[in-house]
Design a protein around this motif. Structure first.
Motif, short mmCIF file in Angstrom:
data_model
loop_
_atom_site.label_atom_id
_atom_site.label_comp_id
_atom_site.label_asym_id
_atom_site.label_seq_id
_atom_site.Cartn_x
_atom_site.Cartn_y
_atom_site.Cartn_z
N LYS A 118 34.79 15.49 15.79
CA LYS A 118 35.44 16.80 15.66
C LYS A 118 34.50 17.94 16.06
CE LYS A 118 38.83 19.45 14.17
NZ LYS A 118 39.90 19.76 15.07
N ASP A 119 33.21 17.77 15.81
CA ASP A 119 32.25 18.83 16.05
C ASP A 119 31.87 18.98 17.53
OD1 ASP A 119 30.72 20.85 14.76
OD2 ASP A 119 28.92 19.65 15.11
N ALA A 120 32.21 18.01 18.36
CA ALA A 120 31.82 18.04 19.77
C ALA A 120 32.43 19.23 20.51
CB ALA A 120 32.21 16.74 20.45
N SER A 121 33.59 19.69 20.07
CA SER A 121 34.23 20.82 20.77
C SER A 121 33.38 22.09 20.64
CB SER A 121 35.64 21.05 20.25
OG SER A 121 35.64 21.36 18.88
N ARG A 122 32.68 22.25 19.54
CA ARG A 122 31.82 23.44 19.38
C ARG A 122 30.71 23.43 20.43
NH1 ARG A 122 28.93 24.92 15.31
NH2 ARG A 122 28.33 22.83 14.71
N GLY A 123 30.11 22.27 20.66
CA GLY A 123 29.05 22.17 21.67
C GLY A 123 29.56 22.48 23.06
N LYS A 124 30.75 21.96 23.37
CA LYS A 124 31.36 22.22 24.68
C LYS A 124 31.61 23.71 24.88
CE LYS A 124 33.45 21.14 28.53
NZ LYS A 124 32.76 20.57 29.67
N VAL A 125 32.15 24.36 23.85
CA VAL A 125 32.44 25.80 23.95
C VAL A 125 31.14 26.60 24.09
CG1 VAL A 125 33.29 27.80 22.65
CG2 VAL A 125 34.70 25.75 22.87
N VAL A 134 31.16 30.34 17.32
CA VAL A 134 31.54 29.00 16.88
C VAL A 134 30.31 28.26 16.35
CG1 VAL A 134 33.56 28.80 18.39
CG2 VAL A 134 31.33 28.02 19.20
N ASN A 135 29.41 28.99 15.73
CA ASN A 135 28.13 28.43 15.33
C ASN A 135 28.17 27.61 14.04
OD1 ASN A 135 26.58 29.52 17.52
ND2 ASN A 135 27.01 31.50 16.61
N SER A 140 35.13 24.53 14.16
CA SER A 140 35.68 23.61 15.16
C SER A 140 37.11 24.01 15.54
CB SER A 140 35.62 22.17 14.67
OG SER A 140 36.40 22.00 13.52
N GLY A 141 37.87 24.60 14.62
CA GLY A 141 39.21 25.08 14.96
C GLY A 141 39.16 26.18 16.00
N ARG A 142 38.18 27.07 15.89
CA ARG A 142 38.00 28.12 16.89
C ARG A 142 37.69 27.51 18.27
NH1 ARG A 142 34.32 32.89 14.24
NH2 ARG A 142 35.75 33.47 12.55
N ALA A 143 36.77 26.55 18.25
CA ALA A 143 36.40 25.90 19.51
C ALA A 143 37.59 25.19 20.13
CB ALA A 143 35.25 24.93 19.27
N ASP A 144 38.36 24.49 19.31
CA ASP A 144 39.54 23.80 19.82
C ASP A 144 40.52 24.79 20.44
OD1 ASP A 144 38.41 21.46 18.88
OD2 ASP A 144 39.89 21.14 17.29
N ALA A 145 40.75 25.93 19.78
CA ALA A 145 41.69 26.93 20.29
C ALA A 145 41.24 27.45 21.66
CB ALA A 145 41.84 28.08 19.30
N ILE A 146 39.94 27.66 21.83
CA ILE A 146 39.42 28.12 23.12
C ILE A 146 39.68 27.06 24.19
CG2 ILE A 146 37.30 28.62 24.42
CD1 ILE A 146 36.23 29.90 21.78
N LEU A 147 39.39 25.81 23.86
CA LEU A 147 39.56 24.74 24.85
C LEU A 147 41.03 24.48 25.16
CD1 LEU A 147 36.75 22.33 23.65
CD2 LEU A 147 36.74 23.84 25.65
N ILE A 148 41.91 24.68 24.20
CA ILE A 148 43.36 24.56 24.44
C ILE A 148 43.80 25.65 25.42
CG2 ILE A 148 45.64 24.84 23.37
CD1 ILE A 148 44.32 23.51 20.82
N ALA A 149 43.34 26.88 25.22
CA ALA A 149 43.69 27.97 26.13
C ALA A 149 43.13 27.71 27.53
CB ALA A 149 43.17 29.30 25.58
N ARG A 150 41.88 27.26 27.61
CA ARG A 150 41.27 26.97 28.92
C ARG A 150 42.03 25.86 29.63
NH1 ARG A 150 36.37 28.63 30.82
NH2 ARG A 150 36.21 26.68 31.98
N TYR A 151 42.45 24.84 28.88
CA TYR A 151 43.23 23.78 29.51
C TYR A 151 44.52 24.35 30.09
CZ TYR A 151 46.28 19.85 30.21
OH TYR A 151 47.15 18.97 30.78
N GLY A 152 45.19 25.19 29.32
CA GLY A 152 46.41 25.81 29.81
C GLY A 152 46.18 26.63 31.07
N LYS A 153 45.08 27.33 31.12
CA LYS A 153 44.76 28.13 32.30
C LYS A 153 44.54 27.23 33.52
CE LYS A 153 43.80 31.44 35.00
NZ LYS A 153 44.92 32.05 35.67
N GLU A 154 43.93 26.07 33.31
CA GLU A 154 43.72 25.16 34.43
C GLU A 154 45.06 24.61 34.94
OE1 GLU A 154 40.81 24.94 35.88
OE2 GLU A 154 40.07 26.28 34.32
N LEU A 155 46.04 24.50 34.05
CA LEU A 155 47.38 24.05 34.47
C LEU A 155 48.07 25.09 35.32
CD1 LEU A 155 48.98 22.48 31.28
CD2 LEU A 155 48.21 21.30 33.33
N ARG A 156 47.80 26.38 35.03
CA ARG A 156 48.47 27.50 35.69
C ARG A 156 47.43 28.41 36.31
NH1 ARG A 156 53.69 28.11 33.10
NH2 ARG A 156 53.71 30.29 33.66
N PRO A 157 46.83 28.01 37.42
CA PRO A 157 45.75 28.81 38.03
C PRO A 157 46.24 30.18 38.50
CG PRO A 157 46.36 27.00 39.48
CD PRO A 157 47.16 26.84 38.22
#
Length: 157
Positions: A118-125, A134-135, A140-157
């Motif tokens: 679960k903590d790996a998403s913080r390192g990625k962010v 996200v220190n 980890s919820g904050r980090a997940d939310a960022i990565l969810i948004a980034r994934y969505g952006k990659e779907l819709r460039p």
């Protein structure tokens, strides 16, 4: 300015608002909660205050993690989680914001987080956004939310 919103639902989840073009973090907030007897629940009014800053025309998309029951999870905790998810869906829909569901497997794969703890998403962010707040382990919820948004952006460039 157009924005993309990523939401990790649940009491320990978060909301990430990114610039739709630059992918910069505009706002990052823990899921707002309120007392519910001896427990807590998602605050619809708190969530509305965060999301209502943007008109539907300003929001390219809200990406909400599609989650479900996991083996071994208790009935009470699943019911509570379902209430949280429903509160988020209700606020997004009442504000007239566009909504897309994203499964954890979909957003975790491009981030290299499949089978990661679960903590790996913080390192990625922190690799992507060294200034991101996200220190703490509980972020980890904050980090997940960022990565969810980034994934969505990659779907819709």
């Amino acid at each position: 300015m157009k924005v993309i919103i990523g939401i990790d639902p649940g009491l320990t989840g978060a909301i990430a608002i990114l610039d739709a073009f630059e992918k910069n973090i505009i706002q990052l907030a823990d899921m707002p909660t309120m007392p519910d007897n001896k427990k807590r629940k998602v605050s619809g009014m708190g969530l509305k205050k965060i999301l209502a800053q943007f008109s539907p025309a300003d929001v390219e998309m809200v990406y909400l993690e599609r989650v479900g029951a996991r083996p071994g999870q208790g009935v009470v905790s699943m019911f509570s989680f379902g209430r949280s998810l429903g509160a988020v869906e209700a606020v997004v829909n009442l504000l007239g914001l566009p909504l897309t569901y994203v499964s954890p497997q979909l957003w975790k794969r491009p981030a290299g987080l499949i089978r990661a703890d679960k903590d790996a998403s913080r390192g990625k962010v922190l690799d992507l956004y060294p200034e991101a707040d996200v220190n703490r382990k509980k972020d980890s919820g904050r980090a997940d939310a960022i990565l969810i948004a980034r994934y969505g952006k990659e779907l819709r460039p």
